[in-house]
Motif scaffolding. Structure first.
Motif, PDB file in Angstrom:
ATOM      1  N   ARG A 168       0.712  -1.415   0.073  1.00 47.47           N
ATOM      2  CA  ARG A 168       0.260  -0.063  -0.110  1.00 47.47           C
ATOM      3  C   ARG A 168       0.844   1.342   0.031  1.00 47.47           C
ATOM      4  N   CYS A 169       1.402   1.339  -1.170  1.00 48.45           N
ATOM      5  CA  CYS A 169       2.473   2.488  -1.263  1.00 48.45           C
ATOM      6  C   CYS A 169       2.158   3.701  -2.232  1.00 48.45           C
ATOM      7  N   THR A 170       2.406   4.741  -2.118  1.00 44.48           N
ATOM      8  CA  THR A 170       2.072   5.742  -3.052  1.00 44.48           C
ATOM      9  C   THR A 170       3.466   6.469  -3.650  1.00 44.48           C
ATOM     10  N   PRO A 171       4.031   6.290  -4.838  1.00 44.22           N
ATOM     11  CA  PRO A 171       3.346   5.410  -5.825  1.00 44.22           C
ATOM     12  C   PRO A 171       3.733   3.932  -5.692  1.00 44.22           C
ATOM     13  N   ASN A 172       2.487   3.256  -6.167  1.00 44.66           N
ATOM     14  CA  ASN A 172       2.811   1.688  -6.274  1.00 44.66           C
ATOM     15  C   ASN A 172       3.464   1.128  -7.209  1.00 44.66           C
ATOM     16  N   LYS A 173       4.470   0.478  -7.193  1.00 45.68           N
ATOM     17  CA  LYS A 173       5.356   0.133  -8.246  1.00 45.68           C
ATOM     18  C   LYS A 173       4.992  -1.265  -8.522  1.00 45.68           C
ATOM     19  N   LEU A 174       4.082  -1.987  -7.998  1.00 50.33           N
ATOM     20  CA  LEU A 174       3.652  -3.357  -8.514  1.00 50.33           C
ATOM     21  C   LEU A 174       3.347  -3.305  -9.939  1.00 50.33           C
ATOM     22  N   GLN A 175       4.214  -4.146 -10.885  1.00 47.65           N
ATOM     23  CA  GLN A 175       3.862  -4.392 -12.327  1.00 47.65           C
ATOM     24  C   GLN A 175       3.183  -5.787 -12.607  1.00 47.65           C
TER      25      GLN A 175
END
Length: 1004
Positions: free
Chosen positions: A404-411
């Motif tokens: 739950r991060c901003t920005p989210n790096k999940l690709q």
């Protein structure tokens, strides 16, 4: 005959008793013959003794000379390797002796298909570059001219370009070599194929890559001498192992270590301690190394520089939380896929904040109740793979555990092949960096959230095989500008978009099977460059649009089967690039136009196509063609003779007529030929003798006539043969007994006469052939057969060949007796010999056909009693013995009683039968069946006794012979024992004789 004899020996317990009794008696007699001969004949005993001494000495002499010869050969080979050919030196900018070393290395290469070493030329060649520093794959020092690097890596996906040969020891002359890459070639150090030990003496090596070379044997410990080594890759060498990994502890500067597929099973628990002594290590790949645990305790962790760890494919079988590597907080890549661990993830995983890629897929040890690890703080995560891990949580809870991060790096998010339930949360829209989302093969339900349309970078969306329902509109795709692959198949979704809608994306793959659309999806015409489309079972009731061929000109795979497509095929379909086209089970009509030239698979079965086939069919590269269940007519065109790659041809259920073109014999790789239910005529096709690969042949329900040819035995791979409802005559060829692969034979409803060949019924399900070789993509038509008195359908031909074992010879003019060897067909599922003129008794051994489920012998002239062994057929579900001349008491048994209740007419027309369940009572003379022997009366027990007696006698003789030949101390003890026994025997006989003589003298 040997197989026949072996089957017979297993028929009754009495045969086995006779055999073992014979073995025991023969062994005893053989042993006593030797012992008594040696006991009572001293000269013979001495002769035996000297004979064994001579044989023993000769055996030792032979073994000694063989050992010497082998050792000499090994020394010569080693000498040859240590003294490579030296070429003449010449002037060049590189060091002369190093150039000669490289040329000697080239001499060890026996094959260079890509010409990698063409530039390696010596002075005497008079051509090519003589400066070795300019040779392909060679790098030298700009200051000294010494060879520093050899880069001969081959493309690992192209074995055809591999260098083949041996790695020459001449490389030892390259004292300054620091980089050696021979990966993905076919090198061997010697004929043994081991990794060369001499590589451990290239002391300046910093880089060594031997991956993808098919070495065998142990990893040489000499590699531990390469103390300057920073990069070592021995992966994918298939058959090498290491029983002692301590040599790697000397490689203090090692940064990269890849031992993938190296067998480390004997290292046991030591491997973490070994790698922990490499403080410079940054990358460690130990996948598929047969490691059995990762729960060791390391008091001090030295791997502070480790960034990538891969231990996938090992079976640890312990708690996930017990692993030693959870404290490696600097890891950016962790792969523990398929490691068989179980339990909950440790909280330490949530502290590995440097992680960018986490692969915990296919952890077979996961059990119900395993919770999703908390990954909320892993803000650097780009890829998570939890596929095939038996995870069975709710989708909403699963997404709550993601970063739950901003920005989210999940690709990349891979959650396929689990048991995820519930609905997909709207929070999916927060993962704005997603490129790949795989939720396929789960049980996710509910509607697709419109927020998924906000993922502007989403390129690959796979949600097939779930329980999604509801409607998807243009809003779901609004911002999917990057989408290339879309899989919504096998859900209950309905796609409802405007006919004028132009999507913002350009798909390469569209898998929309079972997504209800109503009309042909016109929005697909804007997918320029699309390669694969599946809109099967999509409820499309429409014509194929005019723009079809042009818009989809680049499509190679198209599946539109199981819809309600009507109208005709596009006349310009021949311009397409199609390789696979499936249009079965629609309502297409009209004639077949010229087809695309690259087509390899075509299925237009179960439509209403009509007329003759075009003379210019167009698809000469076809491998599988199904046009069954249409209204096609005329003759089969000679065009098919040009289809040299054809494996499956299905023209069943049409109106084709006339004889088959003889040129079809050119298609010699055909495995499936389905021509049933047409009006074809002529004799049994002679061109079939060339079909050595034929597995499935169905010519049923045509007008074929004449005799079955004896060359049918040439069809050695044939598993399914159906010739029913034709006009064949003559006898069944005896050569048909040689079809060892045959599992289903149907020649019913012909005019075949004569007797049944003796071994024809010895059909055993694929005993010598394994599984069917019908192409996996060719399913064939629905196959029917008369089973249990009814015409039943058994799915496609591929499934039928793999499961059905049976024989149907009914409705012919067969005569004579049922062969006694009927019991050899112990794998038969169904047997139908009804409506013939068979006579004689039902064979007594019919009861050993344990797999039989359907037996029909009705409408013949069979006589005698019903064998009692028929009650042993416990799987029997259908029996018809009606209208014969059977007599005697009906056998009893619960199975037969059940069958009679289901079919009370199964004994009708046999006036001589009596006893329950029939109303006719038996007299005393009708009970003789109970005393009949289950054996055939051919002396089988005597044969097995004689065989056992001979075998036992031979073993008895050789026990003594071998003991005395190979053990000299036993031989001396043996003969001394016989001397003492003989002396005692002589004394006993002399004293007994003297005592008896004295008694006679006293009496007188």
């Amino acid at each position: 005959m040997e197989q026949d004899h072996r089957i017979r020996m297993e028929e009754t317990p009495e045969d086995l008793e006779a055999f073992w009794f014979g073995v025991g008696l023969g062994f005893t007699v053989g042993l006593l013959v030797v012992l008594c001969t040696l006991l009572f004949s001293k000269p013979l005993r001495f002769a035996y003794f000297h004979l064994f001494d001579r044989l023993h000495s000769k055996a030792h002499f032979f073994l000694l000379h063989m050992t010497t010869a082998i050792c000499t050969l090994c020394l010569i080979t080693a000498h040859g390797l240590q003294h490579p050919h030296q070429a003449a030196s010449g002037e060049a900018s590189c060091i002369p002796h190093e150039r000669e070393a490289l040329l000697t290395f080239k001499q060890g290469i026996t094959r260079d298909p890509a010409g990698v070493l063409d530039s390696w030329q010596g002075e005497s060649s008079g051509a090519g570059e003589q400066d070795c520093c300019r040779w392909r794959g060679v790098r030298c020092s700009n200051l000294t001219g010494h060879v520093l690097q050899i880069r001969l890596r081959n493309d690992c996906d192209n074995v055809d370009t591999s260098l083949v040969g041996q790695i020459s020891p001449s490389l030892l002359a390259l004292k300054h070599l620091n980089h050696l890459d021979l990966s993905c070639n076919y090198f061997m150090a010697s004929t043994t194929g081991h990794i060369p030990e001499f590589l451990g003496y290239l002391k300046n090596l910093k880089y060594l890559n031997l991956s993808g070379i098919y070495f065998v044997g142990s990893v040489p410990a000499q590699l531990g001498n390469l103390t300057q080594l920073q990069y070592l890759d021995l992966s994918q060498t298939e058959r090498i192992y290491s029983m002692d990994l301590s040599w790697i502890t000397h490689l203090r500067f090692l940064q990269y270590l890849n031992l993938k597929s190296v067998n480390l099973s004997t290292i046991a628990d030591d491997w973490p301690h070994m790698v922990n002594m490499l403080p410079s290590l940054e990358v460690l790949y130990l996948s598929f190394c047969y490691l059995n645990s990762a729960n060791q305790s390391l008091p001090r962790l030295n791997l502070t520089n480790l960034e990538q760890l891969d231990v996938s494919g090992n079976y640890f079988d312990h708690q996930i939380a017990a692993c030693w590597f959870w404290n490696l907080t600097g890891l950016t890549y962790l792969n523990i896929e398929a490691t068989g661990m179980y339990g909950q993830f440790p909280t330490a995983l949530g502290d590995m904040t440097s992680l960018e890629e986490l692969d915990i897929a296919n952890i077979l040890g996961w059990s119900t109740g395993t919770m999703m690890p908390n990954l909320n703080n892993l803000c650097n995560l780009e890829t998570i793979d939890i596929s095939s891990s038996q995870f069975d949580g709710y989708a909403t809870k699963l997404f709550e555990g993601l970063p739950r991060c901003t920005p989210n790096k999940l690709q990349g998010l891979f959650l396929g092949d689990n048991n995820i339930t519930g609905s997909l949360p709207a929070s999916i829209g927060n993962y704005t960096s997603l490129v790949t989302l795989d939720l396929s093969n789960n049980r996710i339900s509910g509607q697709m959230p419109t927020e998924i349309g906000m993922l502007t970078f989403l390129t690959y969306l796979y949600v097939g095989n779930n329980d999604f329902d509801g409607v998807m509109t243009e809003e779901h795709f609004a911002s999917l500008n990057s989408l290339q692959e879309l899989d919504l198949s096998y859900n209950s979704l309905r796609i409802k978009v405007s006919s004028e809608w132009k999507p913002p994306f350009r798909l390469q793959i569209a898998n929309l099977a079972r997504c209800q659309m109503g009309l042909f999806p016109s929005w697909l015409q804007w997918m320029a460059g699309i390669k694969q489309i599946d809109i099967s079972s999509a409820g499309i009731a429409d014509n194929i649009p005019e723009w079809f061929a042009i818009a989809f000109s680049n499509v190679v795979f198209m599946n539109m089967s199981f819809n309600q497509l009507n109208g005709s095929l596009p006349t310009n379909i021949g311009i397409m690039s199609l390789e696979s086209l499936f249009l079965s089970s629609n309502q297409l009509s009209g004639q077949i136009p010229t087809l695309p030239p690259n087509l390899t698979e075509l299925d237009i079965s179960m439509n209403s196509l009509s007329g003759p086939l075009p003379s210019k069919f167009g698809a000469s590269s076809l491998q599988s063609l199904s046009l069954s269940s249409n209204r096609l007519n005329g003759r089969i065109p000679t065009f098919f003779c040009k289809c040299q790659y054809l494996l499956g041809l299905d023209l069943a259920n049409n109106f084709f007529e006339g004889e088959l073109p003889q040129c079809l014999g050119k298609i010699q790789n055909l495995t499936t030929l389905e021509l049933s239910n047409n009006c074809l005529s002529g004799e049994f096709p002679s061109f079939l003798r060339n079909y050595k690969e034929l597995v499935f042949l169905n010519l049923a329900s045509n007008k074929f006539s004449g005799r079955l040819p004896p060359w049918v035995e040439n069809l050695v791979e044939l598993q399914f043969l159906r010739l029913s409802h034709n006009m064949f005559s003559g006898n069944i060829p005896i050569s048909m007994e040689k079809l060892q692969c045959l599992s289903f034979l149907d020649v019913s409803n012909n005019s075949i006469s004569g007797s049944i060949p003796r071994n024809l019924l010895n059909i055993t399900r694929l005993m010598n052939c394994g599984y069917s070789t019908i192409p996996f993509y060719y399913r064939g038509p629905i196959v029917s057969a008369v089973i249990k008195g009814h015409q039943l359908q058994y799915g496609d031909s591929y499934s039928f060949v793999g499961s059905m074992v049976g024989m149907d010879l009914s409705a012919n003019n067969l005569s004579g007796e049922i062969p006694e060897d009927i019991g050899g067909g112990f794998d038969l599922f169904t047997l139908n010999l009804s409506w013939n003129h068979l006579t004689g008794d039902i064979p007594n051994n019919i009861g050993i056909m344990k797999s039989l489920e359907s037996l029909d012998l009705s409408r013949n002239k069979l006589s005698g009693e019903i064998p009692g062994s028929i009650s042993n057929l416990t799987f029997l579900g259908y029996l018809d013995l009606s209208y014969n001349n059977l007599t005697g008491r009906v056998p009893s048994g619960s199975q037969l009683d059940t069958l009679y209740a289901y079919k009370p007419d199964m004994y009708d027309g046999n006036i001589g039968l009596c006893g329950p369940p029939l109303k006719k009572n038996c007299t005393s003379t009708d009970t003789s069946w109970q005393g009949r022997s289950r054996r055939t009366g051919k002396g089988l027990g005597l044969d097995t006794f004689r065989f056992g007696l001979g075998l036992g006698f031979t073993v008895g003789l050789w026990v003594v012979f071998c003991t005395m030949l190979f053990n000299k101390p036993s031989r001396f003890a043996f003969f001394l024992l016989f001397d003492r026994l003989q002396n005692r025997a002589h004394v006993f006989v002399f004293l007994t004789w003297a005592r008896l003589t004295r008694k006679d003298t006293t009496t007188t």
